[in-house]
Design a protein around this motif. Structure first.
Motif, PDB file in Angstrom:
ATOM      1  N   LYS A 157       0.977  -1.180   0.064  1.00  0.00           N
ATOM      2  CA  LYS A 157      -0.009   0.055  -0.063  1.00  0.00           C
ATOM      3  C   LYS A 157       0.938   1.373   0.025  1.00  0.00           C
ATOM      4  CE  LYS A 157      -3.812  -2.208   2.207  1.00  0.00           C
ATOM      5  NZ  LYS A 157      -4.856  -2.291   3.273  1.00  0.00           N
ATOM      6  N   TYR A 158       2.144   1.158  -0.148  1.00  0.00           N
ATOM      7  CA  TYR A 158       2.858   2.432  -0.505  1.00  0.00           C
ATOM      8  C   TYR A 158       2.581   3.232  -1.563  1.00  0.00           C
ATOM      9  CZ  TYR A 158       7.388   4.918   0.446  1.00  0.00           C
ATOM     10  OH  TYR A 158       8.426   5.951   0.486  1.00  0.00           O
ATOM     11  N   LEU A 159       2.644   4.585  -1.388  1.00  0.00           N
ATOM     12  CA  LEU A 159       2.290   5.284  -2.531  1.00  0.00           C
ATOM     13  C   LEU A 159       3.423   5.788  -3.260  1.00  0.00           C
ATOM     14  CD1 LEU A 159      -0.696   7.325  -0.712  1.00  0.00           C
ATOM     15  CD2 LEU A 159      -0.932   5.644  -2.533  1.00  0.00           C
ATOM     16  N   VAL A 160       3.486   5.752  -4.623  1.00  0.00           N
ATOM     17  CA  VAL A 160       4.523   6.270  -5.377  1.00  0.00           C
ATOM     18  C   VAL A 160       3.855   6.988  -6.526  1.00  0.00           C
ATOM     19  CG1 VAL A 160       5.603   4.270  -4.885  1.00  0.00           C
ATOM     20  CG2 VAL A 160       4.396   4.362  -6.803  1.00  0.00           C
ATOM     21  N   GLU A 161       4.919   7.824  -7.201  1.00  0.00           N
ATOM     22  CA  GLU A 161       4.279   8.462  -8.306  1.00  0.00           C
ATOM     23  C   GLU A 161       4.057   7.726  -9.476  1.00  0.00           C
ATOM     24  OE1 GLU A 161       7.041  11.845  -9.499  1.00  0.00           O
ATOM     25  OE2 GLU A 161       7.293  12.341  -7.289  1.00  0.00           O
ATOM     26  N   ASP A 162       3.243   8.045 -10.456  1.00  0.00           N
ATOM     27  CA  ASP A 162       2.745   7.308 -11.482  1.00  0.00           C
ATOM     28  C   ASP A 162       3.893   6.688 -12.191  1.00  0.00           C
ATOM     29  OD1 ASP A 162       0.313   7.267 -11.016  1.00  0.00           O
ATOM     30  OD2 ASP A 162      -0.277   8.978 -12.332  1.00  0.00           O
ATOM     31  N   LYS A 163       5.011   7.434 -12.329  1.00  0.00           N
ATOM     32  CA  LYS A 163       6.372   6.953 -13.351  1.00  0.00           C
ATOM     33  C   LYS A 163       6.969   5.787 -12.651  1.00  0.00           C
ATOM     34  CE  LYS A 163       9.273  10.240 -11.388  1.00  0.00           C
ATOM     35  NZ  LYS A 163      10.153  11.495 -11.171  1.00  0.00           N
ATOM     36  N   GLU A 164       6.816   5.463 -11.350  1.00  0.00           N
ATOM     37  CA  GLU A 164       7.685   4.450 -10.837  1.00  0.00           C
ATOM     38  C   GLU A 164       7.056   3.094 -11.378  1.00  0.00           C
ATOM     39  OE1 GLU A 164      10.102   4.759  -8.616  1.00  0.00           O
ATOM     40  OE2 GLU A 164       9.851   6.930  -8.557  1.00  0.00           O
ATOM     41  N   ILE A 165       8.180   2.250 -11.549  1.00  0.00           N
ATOM     42  CA  ILE A 165       7.557   0.829 -11.910  1.00  0.00           C
ATOM     43  C   ILE A 165       7.972  -0.387 -11.021  1.00  0.00           C
ATOM     44  CG2 ILE A 165       8.010   1.340 -14.485  1.00  0.00           C
ATOM     45  CD1 ILE A 165      10.775   0.220 -14.241  1.00  0.00           C
ATOM     46  N   ILE A 166       8.774   0.002  -9.872  1.00  0.00           N
ATOM     47  CA  ILE A 166       9.282  -0.906  -8.801  1.00  0.00           C
ATOM     48  C   ILE A 166       8.855  -0.003  -7.341  1.00  0.00           C
ATOM     49  CG2 ILE A 166      10.869  -2.253  -7.593  1.00  0.00           C
ATOM     50  CD1 ILE A 166      10.325  -3.402 -10.181  1.00  0.00           C
ATOM     51  N   SER A 190      -7.777   4.643  -1.761  1.00  0.00           N
ATOM     52  CA  SER A 190      -8.325   5.822  -0.802  1.00  0.00           C
ATOM     53  C   SER A 190      -7.881   5.740   0.449  1.00  0.00           C
ATOM     54  CB  SER A 190      -9.920   5.668  -0.779  1.00  0.00           C
ATOM     55  OG  SER A 190     -10.216   4.376  -0.167  1.00  0.00           O
ATOM     56  N   GLY A 191      -7.728   7.218   1.077  1.00  0.00           N
ATOM     57  CA  GLY A 191      -7.265   7.656   2.254  1.00  0.00           C
ATOM     58  C   GLY A 191      -5.681   7.421   2.184  1.00  0.00           C
ATOM     59  N   VAL A 192      -5.236   8.228   3.075  1.00  0.00           N
ATOM     60  CA  VAL A 192      -3.620   8.482   3.193  1.00  0.00           C
ATOM     61  C   VAL A 192      -3.334   8.332   4.601  1.00  0.00           C
ATOM     62  CG1 VAL A 192      -1.587   9.892   2.634  1.00  0.00           C
ATOM     63  CG2 VAL A 192      -3.491   9.674   0.888  1.00  0.00           C
ATOM     64  N   ILE A 193      -2.213   7.660   4.988  1.00  0.00           N
ATOM     65  CA  ILE A 193      -1.406   7.754   5.979  1.00  0.00           C
ATOM     66  C   ILE A 193      -0.010   8.403   5.899  1.00  0.00           C
ATOM     67  CG2 ILE A 193      -0.388   6.311   7.947  1.00  0.00           C
ATOM     68  CD1 ILE A 193      -2.571   4.341   7.398  1.00  0.00           C
ATOM     69  N   ILE A 194       0.401   9.257   6.283  1.00  0.00           N
ATOM     70  CA  ILE A 194       1.816   9.907   6.120  1.00  0.00           C
ATOM     71  C   ILE A 194       2.406   9.614   7.559  1.00  0.00           C
ATOM     72  CG2 ILE A 194       2.911  11.902   5.773  1.00  0.00           C
ATOM     73  CD1 ILE A 194       0.504  13.039   4.372  1.00  0.00           C
ATOM     74  N   LEU A 195       3.523   8.639   7.011  1.00  0.00           N
ATOM     75  CA  LEU A 195       4.282   8.256   8.404  1.00  0.00           C
ATOM     76  C   LEU A 195       5.713   9.034   8.355  1.00  0.00           C
ATOM     77  CD1 LEU A 195       3.625   6.185  10.351  1.00  0.00           C
ATOM     78  CD2 LEU A 195       4.774   4.477   9.002  1.00  0.00           C
ATOM     79  N   PRO A 239       9.166   5.154   6.496  1.00  0.00           N
ATOM     80  CA  PRO A 239       8.481   6.435   6.329  1.00  0.00           C
ATOM     81  C   PRO A 239       7.967   6.586   4.800  1.00  0.00           C
ATOM     82  CG  PRO A 239      10.842   7.112   7.310  1.00  0.00           C
ATOM     83  CD  PRO A 239      10.695   5.464   6.850  1.00  0.00           C
ATOM     84  N   GLY A 240       6.913   7.634   4.873  1.00  0.00           N
ATOM     85  CA  GLY A 240       6.294   7.877   3.546  1.00  0.00           C
ATOM     86  C   GLY A 240       4.843   7.893   3.501  1.00  0.00           C
ATOM     87  N   LYS A 241       4.320   7.785   2.163  1.00  0.00           N
ATOM     88  CA  LYS A 241       2.811   7.685   2.377  1.00  0.00           C
ATOM     89  C   LYS A 241       1.998   6.376   1.998  1.00  0.00           C
ATOM     90  CE  LYS A 241       3.094  12.632   0.494  1.00  0.00           C
ATOM     91  NZ  LYS A 241       3.054  13.176  -0.885  1.00  0.00           N
ATOM     92  N   TYR A 242       1.044   6.183   2.623  1.00  0.00           N
ATOM     93  CA  TYR A 242       0.510   4.718   2.524  1.00  0.00           C
ATOM     94  C   TYR A 242      -1.175   4.905   2.353  1.00  0.00           C
ATOM     95  CZ  TYR A 242       4.718   2.598   4.352  1.00  0.00           C
ATOM     96  OH  TYR A 242       6.024   2.177   4.538  1.00  0.00           O
ATOM     97  N   ALA A 243      -1.584   4.071   1.470  1.00  0.00           N
ATOM     98  CA  ALA A 243      -2.945   4.190   1.136  1.00  0.00           C
ATOM     99  C   ALA A 243      -3.843   3.382   2.134  1.00  0.00           C
ATOM    100  CB  ALA A 243      -3.222   3.638  -0.201  1.00  0.00           C
ATOM    101  N   ILE A 244      -4.924   3.738   2.665  1.00  0.00           N
ATOM    102  CA  ILE A 244      -5.697   2.963   3.691  1.00  0.00           C
ATOM    103  C   ILE A 244      -6.419   1.811   3.135  1.00  0.00           C
ATOM    104  CG2 ILE A 244      -7.409   3.438   5.209  1.00  0.00           C
ATOM    105  CD1 ILE A 244      -6.538   6.226   6.047  1.00  0.00           C
ATOM    106  N   LYS A 245      -7.056   2.070   1.953  1.00  0.00           N
ATOM    107  CA  LYS A 245      -7.853   1.081   1.243  1.00  0.00           C
ATOM    108  C   LYS A 245      -7.175   0.861  -0.202  1.00  0.00           C
ATOM    109  CE  LYS A 245     -12.267  -0.287   0.143  1.00  0.00           C
ATOM    110  NZ  LYS A 245     -13.838   0.262   0.279  1.00  0.00           N
ATOM    111  N   VAL A 246      -6.786  -0.116  -0.665  1.00  0.00           N
ATOM    112  CA  VAL A 246      -6.301  -0.563  -1.981  1.00  0.00           C
ATOM    113  C   VAL A 246      -7.295  -1.439  -2.599  1.00  0.00           C
ATOM    114  CG1 VAL A 246      -4.522  -1.590  -3.257  1.00  0.00           C
ATOM    115  CG2 VAL A 246      -4.086   0.082  -1.583  1.00  0.00           C
ATOM    116  N   LYS A 247      -7.567  -1.220  -3.987  1.00  0.00           N
ATOM    117  CA  LYS A 247      -8.625  -2.185  -4.664  1.00  0.00           C
ATOM    118  C   LYS A 247      -8.100  -2.225  -6.151  1.00  0.00           C
ATOM    119  CE  LYS A 247     -13.557  -2.307  -5.199  1.00  0.00           C
ATOM    120  NZ  LYS A 247     -14.647  -1.731  -4.668  1.00  0.00           N
ATOM    121  N   GLY A 248      -8.149  -3.257  -6.584  1.00  0.00           N
ATOM    122  CA  GLY A 248      -7.925  -3.552  -7.991  1.00  0.00           C
ATOM    123  C   GLY A 248      -6.536  -3.395  -8.566  1.00  0.00           C
TER     124      GLY A 248
END
Length: 74
Positions: free
Chosen positions: A18-27, A41-46, A63-72
């Motif tokens: 659930k780690y959030l990355v920019e669209d350009k990241e592939i790994i 949806s939702g964000v946790i900033i750690l 540390p970083g940004k994580y989504a709370i809910k991930v689907k698809g």
């Protein structure tokens, strides 16, 4: 039927951690996975996971940004 609009802030979420990355990241820099989704949806900033009870409860160690809910998948 109402149209669902999502604001993804130009980011996608790793399906595995659930780690959030920019669209350009592939790994995912957190877990090395290469499967992402824009359906999140939702964000946790750690900032300091070692001092966060929430991070310990969710087993988040980086540390970083994580989504709370991930689907698809993208």
């Amino acid at each position: 039927m109402a149209e669902e609009r999502r604001i993804t802030l130009g980011m996608k979420a790793c399906i595995k951690c659930k780690y959030l990355v920019e669209d350009k990241e592939i790994i995912c820099p957190n877990c090395g996975n290469n499967t992402f989704t824009k359906n999140w949806s939702g964000v946790i900033i750690l900032y300091k996971p070692e001092q966060s009870a929430l991070a310990q409860m969710l087993n988040l160690k980086k540390p970083g940004k994580y989504a709370i809910k991930v689907k698809g998948v993208v």
